[in-house]
Design a protein around this motif. Structure first.
Motif, mmCIF file in Angstrom:
data_model
loop_
_atom_site.group_PDB
_atom_site.id
_atom_site.type_symbol
_atom_site.label_atom_id
_atom_site.label_comp_id
_atom_site.label_asym_id
_atom_site.label_seq_id
_atom_site.Cartn_x
_atom_site.Cartn_y
_atom_site.Cartn_z
ATOM 1 N N TRP A 62 -4.748 12.713 3.669
ATOM 2 C CA TRP A 62 -3.448 12.566 2.858
ATOM 3 C C TRP A 62 -2.323 11.654 3.711
ATOM 4 C CZ3 TRP A 62 0.986 14.012 5.785
ATOM 5 C CH2 TRP A 62 1.005 14.631 6.637
ATOM 6 N N GLU A 63 -2.502 11.407 4.944
ATOM 7 C CA GLU A 63 -1.486 10.688 5.934
ATOM 8 C C GLU A 63 -1.929 9.384 5.359
ATOM 9 O OE1 GLU A 63 -0.744 12.729 9.957
ATOM 10 O OE2 GLU A 63 -2.834 11.566 9.773
ATOM 11 N N ARG A 64 -3.191 8.867 5.272
ATOM 12 C CA ARG A 64 -3.729 7.503 4.759
ATOM 13 C C ARG A 64 -3.440 7.304 3.467
ATOM 14 N NH1 ARG A 64 -9.561 6.866 5.231
ATOM 15 N NH2 ARG A 64 -9.079 7.267 7.435
ATOM 16 N N SER A 65 -3.189 8.151 2.409
ATOM 17 C CA SER A 65 -2.553 7.986 1.172
ATOM 18 C C SER A 65 -1.106 7.621 1.100
ATOM 19 C CB SER A 65 -3.160 9.085 0.070
ATOM 20 O OG SER A 65 -2.263 10.155 0.577
ATOM 21 N N MET A 66 -0.517 8.362 1.931
ATOM 22 C CA MET A 66 1.165 8.207 1.919
ATOM 23 C C MET A 66 1.425 6.769 2.681
ATOM 24 S SD MET A 66 2.553 10.838 1.086
ATOM 25 C CE MET A 66 4.377 10.629 1.703
ATOM 26 N N PHE A 67 0.570 6.490 3.697
ATOM 27 C CA PHE A 67 0.621 5.119 4.241
ATOM 28 C C PHE A 67 0.570 4.083 3.008
ATOM 29 C CE2 PHE A 67 -1.165 1.584 6.579
ATOM 30 C CZ PHE A 67 -0.128 1.126 7.309
ATOM 31 N N ILE B 221 2.198 -0.267 -0.688
ATOM 32 C CA ILE B 221 2.127 -0.711 -1.979
ATOM 33 C C ILE B 221 3.579 -0.886 -2.382
ATOM 34 C CG2 ILE B 221 1.546 0.008 -4.540
ATOM 35 C CD1 ILE B 221 -0.875 0.951 -3.089
ATOM 36 N N THR B 222 4.294 0.136 -2.101
ATOM 37 C CA THR B 222 5.887 0.068 -2.442
ATOM 38 C C THR B 222 6.712 -1.155 -1.903
ATOM 39 O OG1 THR B 222 5.804 2.479 -2.669
ATOM 40 C CG2 THR B 222 7.853 1.527 -2.681
ATOM 41 N N VAL B 223 6.421 -1.275 -0.816
ATOM 42 C CA VAL B 223 6.994 -2.342 -0.048
ATOM 43 C C VAL B 223 6.589 -3.564 -0.593
ATOM 44 C CG1 VAL B 223 7.259 -3.623 2.276
ATOM 45 C CG2 VAL B 223 7.604 -1.184 2.011
ATOM 46 N N VAL C 299 8.954 -6.731 -2.491
ATOM 47 C CA VAL C 299 9.017 -7.874 -1.929
ATOM 48 C C VAL C 299 8.806 -8.708 -3.250
ATOM 49 C CG1 VAL C 299 8.008 -9.581 -0.516
ATOM 50 C CG2 VAL C 299 8.760 -7.524 0.311
ATOM 51 N N MET C 300 7.479 -8.568 -4.119
ATOM 52 C CA MET C 300 7.129 -9.437 -5.084
ATOM 53 C C MET C 300 8.058 -9.438 -6.140
ATOM 54 S SD MET C 300 3.146 -8.412 -5.254
ATOM 55 C CE MET C 300 2.954 -9.257 -7.068
ATOM 56 N N TYR C 301 8.710 -8.303 -6.574
ATOM 57 C CA TYR C 301 9.756 -8.343 -7.373
ATOM 58 C C TYR C 301 10.997 -9.091 -7.126
ATOM 59 C CZ TYR C 301 13.828 -6.812 -10.368
ATOM 60 O OH TYR C 301 14.913 -6.339 -11.226
#
Length: 80
Positions: free
Chosen positions: A29-34, A39-41, A45-47
């Protein structure tokens, strides 16, 4: 290419990512949050690069073209 070889290469890249980011020691669950945070960051940055970099490149081009003596577009249009 062989499909198994491509699959093994992608798995190897993912394993390298886990090793570099040290996320292999996290719980699932920590890995998925990480991963979601990463992915969000990256998406933000791409946007930002997609929206703002062309504007800054255009403004820099206009600045340097005026600096080296070429006429702005509005002056050229008035002379025609």
């Amino acid at each position: 290419m062989d499909l198994k070889r491509v699959k093994d290469y992608i798995y190897w890249l993912y394993y390298q990512y886990l090793l570099i980011s040290c996320s292999y020691v996290l719980e699932p669950w920590e890995r998925s949050m990480f991963h979601m945070i990463i992915i969000t960051v990256v998406a933000m940055v791409m946007y930002t690069a997609y929206v703002f970099v062309p504007i800054h490149v255009r403004l820099a081009f206009e600045f340097f073209s005026q600096m080296f003596g070429s006429q702005p577009e509005s002056t050229v249009l008035l002379m025609n």
